[in-house]
Design a protein around this motif. Structure first.
Motif, PDB file in Angstrom:
ATOM      1  N   GLY A 354      86.089   7.505  24.352  1.00 32.93           N
ATOM      2  CA  GLY A 354      86.767   6.517  23.519  1.00 32.93           C
ATOM      3  C   GLY A 354      88.275   6.622  23.527  1.00 32.93           C
ATOM      4  N   MET A 355      88.816   7.666  24.137  1.00 32.02           N
ATOM      5  CA  MET A 355      90.267   7.851  24.141  1.00 32.02           C
ATOM      6  C   MET A 355      90.962   6.876  25.078  1.00 32.02           C
ATOM      7  SD  MET A 355      90.627  12.001  24.324  1.00 32.02           S
ATOM      8  CE  MET A 355      89.989  13.077  23.036  1.00 32.02           C
ATOM      9  N   THR A 356      92.165   6.481  24.716  1.00 29.68           N
ATOM     10  CA  THR A 356      93.041   5.791  25.658  1.00 29.68           C
ATOM     11  C   THR A 356      93.724   6.835  26.536  1.00 29.68           C
ATOM     12  OG1 THR A 356      94.932   5.893  24.170  1.00 29.68           O
ATOM     13  CG2 THR A 356      93.478   3.964  23.974  1.00 29.68           C
ATOM     14  N   ASP A 357      94.367   6.383  27.599  1.00 29.67           N
ATOM     15  CA  ASP A 357      95.100   7.311  28.469  1.00 29.67           C
ATOM     16  C   ASP A 357      96.109   8.128  27.662  1.00 29.67           C
ATOM     17  OD1 ASP A 357      93.735   5.900  30.391  1.00 29.67           O
ATOM     18  OD2 ASP A 357      95.509   5.267  31.511  1.00 29.67           O
ATOM     19  N   ARG A 358      96.917   7.439  26.895  1.00 30.69           N
ATOM     20  CA  ARG A 358      98.003   8.144  26.211  1.00 30.69           C
ATOM     21  C   ARG A 358      97.486   9.020  25.076  1.00 30.69           C
ATOM     22  NH1 ARG A 358     101.508   3.214  23.479  1.00 30.69           N
ATOM     23  NH2 ARG A 358      99.963   2.465  21.975  1.00 30.69           N
ATOM     24  N   TYR A 359      96.368   8.632  24.445  1.00 30.17           N
ATOM     25  CA  TYR A 359      95.811   9.482  23.395  1.00 30.17           C
ATOM     26  C   TYR A 359      95.232  10.762  23.996  1.00 30.17           C
ATOM     27  CZ  TYR A 359      93.326  11.056  19.266  1.00 30.17           C
ATOM     28  OH  TYR A 359      92.878  11.817  18.207  1.00 30.17           O
ATOM     29  N   ALA A 360      94.582  10.651  25.165  1.00 34.79           N
ATOM     30  CA  ALA A 360      94.048  11.840  25.836  1.00 34.79           C
ATOM     31  C   ALA A 360      95.172  12.798  26.199  1.00 34.79           C
ATOM     32  CB  ALA A 360      93.265  11.437  27.081  1.00 34.79           C
TER      33      ALA A 360
END
Length: 373
Positions: A354-360
């Motif tokens: 469920g993460m976005t690139d930037r959140y990961a």
């Protein structure tokens, strides 16, 4: 729009929803599905999930969100011309990537490797899991409670082992049947969109060149056509004009060949469609050209050393996050800690997917206090 074909999906032959609801007012069941997908958290996150290039590499590269919109636009055009249900086609197209991980296929491959001892990870199955369980928006049920036809269309591929655990949407894989024509359209609209728009993004990035692309028949043919009509055309306008013509050729061919297949098969009902071979298809010539373009992109763009370097970093992020959370589930947010008490690996997989690139990237920095991207 002309009258819908008798073998199209529609309210009259829908298998309905898992949880009974009142008939929607002022819109069809499939329009309700589309609206629920658009308002979902997972759909908004697609804005910051990779198509080919990681989100922070540039504002003009495609993301999973823009890709999904492009698939929906192509799909609706084909469905309208074949007298099928546009709203179902659109709903499937908008939902097909809801379960995709951050960092595109590199992220998916890494998460699948981490999950191999625990049942594996596959983004089509995860998309279904998102709409059936993970979205938490309604008081009466988990998920979005979409119609069977939309859920079936989301699940493009499935092993027999997994199909046996999925109930109604797994039946067609066990019986070796096809989904609705609307689902078949969404599948090939996806192929049209990502092939052509990966060409555009690859050129914009500088990782591939016009000279290289002229080695492929379909690009070379349409660029020559554009230059015959506009001899002074160059740069980005030449690229856009060429790709526009390529998409038009592919969509037109898909409509014509599919209409020919349908006439020859003569289905009368949706059940006839399910029992028939795939009816939505390209002509042999265009299918071969598509395969040539896909091979070119795989060799020259997806395996480019700069993409490979970014993919290696992405795999490291996903793998290290998974290991850290599995070693200590208390590092997870509270709602995922609760799920981890039942099935730790799957809860962690749901969280990472469920993460976005930037959140990961941000989570990686929080846990390991280092810069990686």
């Amino acid at each position: 729009m002309s009258e819908r074909a008798p073998y199209a999906a529609g309210p009259h032959n829908s298998r309905g929803r898992r949880h009974r609801e009142e008939v929607p007012r002022g819109r069809s069941e499939f329009q309700r599905d589309r609206d629920r997908i658009i308002h979902s958290t997972a759909f908004r996150r697609l804005e910051y999930k990779t198509q080919v290039f990681v989100n922070h590499e540039g504002d003009l590269f495609r993301t999973r969100l823009t890709h999904s919109l492009e698939v929906a636009q192509i799909g609706r055009s084909v469905a309208r011309n074949l007298r099928l249900d546009e709203d179902l086609t659109e709903a499937i197209a908008l939902a097909h990537d809801l379960g995709h991980t951050p960092f595109g296929h590199a992220g998916q491959d890494a998460l699948n490797a981490c999950m191999r001892p625990y049942g594996g990870f596959e983004h089509n199955l995860q998309s279904l899991r998102v709409v059936d369980l993970l979205e938490q928006r309604y008081g009466a049920f988990d998920g979005l409670n979409l119609t069977f036809e939309t859920r079936e269309g989301i699940l493009k591929h499935c092993s027999l082992k997994n199909a046996r655990t999925l109930g109604d949407v797994g039946e067609r894989f066990i019986r070796k049947q096809r989904p609705s024509l609307e689902a078949q359209i969404a599948n090939l609209a996806d192929e049209i969109a990502y092939n052509n728009h990966d060409v555009d993004d690859g050129l914009r990035s500088g990782l591939i060149s016009l000279e290289q692309l002229t080695e492929t028949g379909i690009f070379s043919r349409h660029m020559k056509s554009a230059l015959r009509d506009f001899p002074q055309l160059n740069g980005r306008r030449l690229v856009h004009e060429t790709i526009r013509r390529m998409i038009d050729t592919l969509v037109t061919d898909l409509i014509r060949q599919s209409a020919r297949n349908i006439r020859e098969c003569e289905p009368q009902t949706l059940d006839d469609v399910r029992a028939a071979p795939p009816l939505i298809a390209f002509s042999e010539k265009i299918r071969n050209e598509q395969q040539e373009l896909k091979h070119f992109l795989r060799s020259n763009l997806y395996q480019h050393y700069r993409v490979a370097r970014m993919s290696a970093k992405a795999r490291r992020i996903v793998t290290d996050l998974f290991s850290a959370f599995l070693d200590n589930p208390k590092l997870l947010p509270p709602e995922f800690q609760t799920r981890a008490g039942v099935d730790p690996a799957r809860a962690i997989s749901d969280y990472i997917a469920g993460m976005t690139d930037r959140y990961a990237i941000l989570e990686y920095r929080r846990l390991f206090a280092v810069e990686i991207l």
